[in-house]
Every structure is written in C-alpha cells, then in structure tokens.
Design an enzyme around this catalytic site. Sequence first.
Site, PDB file in Angstrom:
ATOM      1  N   ALA A 152       1.339   4.413   1.585  1.00  0.00           N
ATOM      2  CA  ALA A 152       2.029   4.869   2.808  1.00  0.00           C
ATOM      3  C   ALA A 152       2.876   3.793   3.430  1.00  0.00           C
ATOM      4  O   ALA A 152       3.925   4.296   3.902  1.00  0.00           O
ATOM      5  CB  ALA A 152       0.914   5.522   3.910  1.00  0.00           C
ATOM      6  N   CYS A 153       2.430   2.635   3.486  1.00  0.00           N
ATOM      7  CA  CYS A 153       3.279   1.454   4.139  1.00  0.00           C
ATOM      8  C   CYS A 153       4.690   1.387   3.408  1.00  0.00           C
ATOM      9  O   CYS A 153       5.676   1.222   4.086  1.00  0.00           O
ATOM     10  CB  CYS A 153       2.624   0.223   4.151  1.00  0.00           C
ATOM     11  SG  CYS A 153       0.980   0.118   4.929  1.00  0.00           S
ATOM     12  N   SER A 154       4.670   1.451   1.795  1.00  0.00           N
ATOM     13  CA  SER A 154       5.651   1.156   1.058  1.00  0.00           C
ATOM     14  C   SER A 154       6.641   2.340   0.945  1.00  0.00           C
ATOM     15  O   SER A 154       7.826   2.389   0.843  1.00  0.00           O
ATOM     16  CB  SER A 154       5.351   0.541  -0.217  1.00  0.00           C
ATOM     17  OG  SER A 154       4.657  -0.368  -0.167  1.00  0.00           O
ATOM     18  N   SER A 157       0.710  -1.069  -0.055  1.00  0.00           N
ATOM     19  CA  SER A 157      -0.104  -0.031   0.136  1.00  0.00           C
ATOM     20  C   SER A 157       0.766   1.341  -0.009  1.00  0.00           C
ATOM     21  O   SER A 157       2.078   1.176   0.569  1.00  0.00           O
ATOM     22  CB  SER A 157      -0.993   0.089   1.252  1.00  0.00           C
ATOM     23  OG  SER A 157      -0.342  -0.053   2.468  1.00  0.00           O
ATOM     24  N   VAL A 213       7.300   2.288   6.419  1.00  0.00           N
ATOM     25  CA  VAL A 213       8.322   0.970   6.664  1.00  0.00           C
ATOM     26  C   VAL A 213       9.638   1.576   6.171  1.00  0.00           C
ATOM     27  O   VAL A 213      10.840   1.378   7.206  1.00  0.00           O
ATOM     28  CB  VAL A 213       8.101  -0.194   6.020  1.00  0.00           C
ATOM     29  CG1 VAL A 213       9.305  -1.434   6.063  1.00  0.00           C
ATOM     30  CG2 VAL A 213       6.991  -0.777   6.744  1.00  0.00           C
TER      31      VAL A 213
END
Length: 189
Positions: free
Chosen positions: A72-74, A70, A78
Amino acid sequence: MLRSIVKAQLPRCSPLAARSFHATATRAVKVGDSIPSAPLYEGSPGNEVNLAEEIGKAKALIIGVPGAFSPACSASHVPGYYKLLRDFNDKGITHFYVIAVNDPFVTKAWSETISHTTGSDQVRFLADSRGEFSRDWDVLFDASKVFGGSRSGRYAVLVENGKVAKTFVEPDNTSVDVSAASKVLESLE
C-alpha cells in the site's frame, strides 16, 4: 488518601506497553503538537536530520508509513502525493517528508525506486530507525506479525509554523483512507 494508596499499588507500565492492548491509537499526534526533535536519517546513518529544525516555520506535509516497499505504501499512499504535487503546491505546500520505521539504507533505496518513476525532489524520505519520532507522536504500533517489530501507523500531518495544523491518522494504522493524498488535499479547500 485511599486513592493514593491504591494508585501506589498499581503496576507501572510504559505508554508503549499500554498501547499494545489497543488496536487503535489512544492519543496519537494532534493539532497543536510540536514536531519531535528525535533523530531521523536521510540516506545513511551519518546523515542525521532534525525535522523540527529542518521544517522551521515552513508549511509542510509529513507522511508516515508502516514500511518501505510495502504494497500500500508503494502502490498508492506515497505515489498519490506525487500525483497531486502541483495541487498541493498551489496550496502553498512544497515540502513533503515521508517517514518510515526502517533503516536509512532501505529508506534510501525505496526513495530512489519511487522518485525514479515520478521525478520530483520535493519529497524526502527519512528513516526513523529506532522509532523514536513515531513514538514521540504516539503513532508507533506493534506490527510484529507482518513487519517483525514496531512500526509507524499510517498518517499525514500538515505542519505550519512548527506546529501540527491538521492530522489525518488512520484509525487502524494501515489503511489508506483518511491519509490518502486526495482526501488530504480535499480538506485544504
């Protein structure tokens, strides 16, 4: 007596069903909680990990994300931890676990994509395939509109001696604010 009669007449619903009426977590993981022993998977369904046993008494960060790959996650959440790994290491934190409510194959592919560009083996990606780990920490939320089902809210949790020492849980489940690596690191000063 009247209270017990009224209570007996009220419909019972599961904690997950009750949570669906709230935009934010009613309880969520808190300081002093134990690490759930719900099964997580690393790379394949045949590689089960019990994070409670895995971490033991070590000092570690558990990072919960709504979904592998996703935006924001990528792009920020993280990768922010990778960028500050040495700073976290200086604080005695050398174990990082990223947990996503995805299948192990997707989580493995995502970890290979991110770790390929960052080059560290301190961060492990674990699949919470059935959402049991997230449910045990009460961070599971209804993300049907975007992800097609329940997902983990975004958080970071510092664990020491097998217990939660600090929590950084996003109140809206998806923002990258209180759980951002820079803010988590700042709180450890």
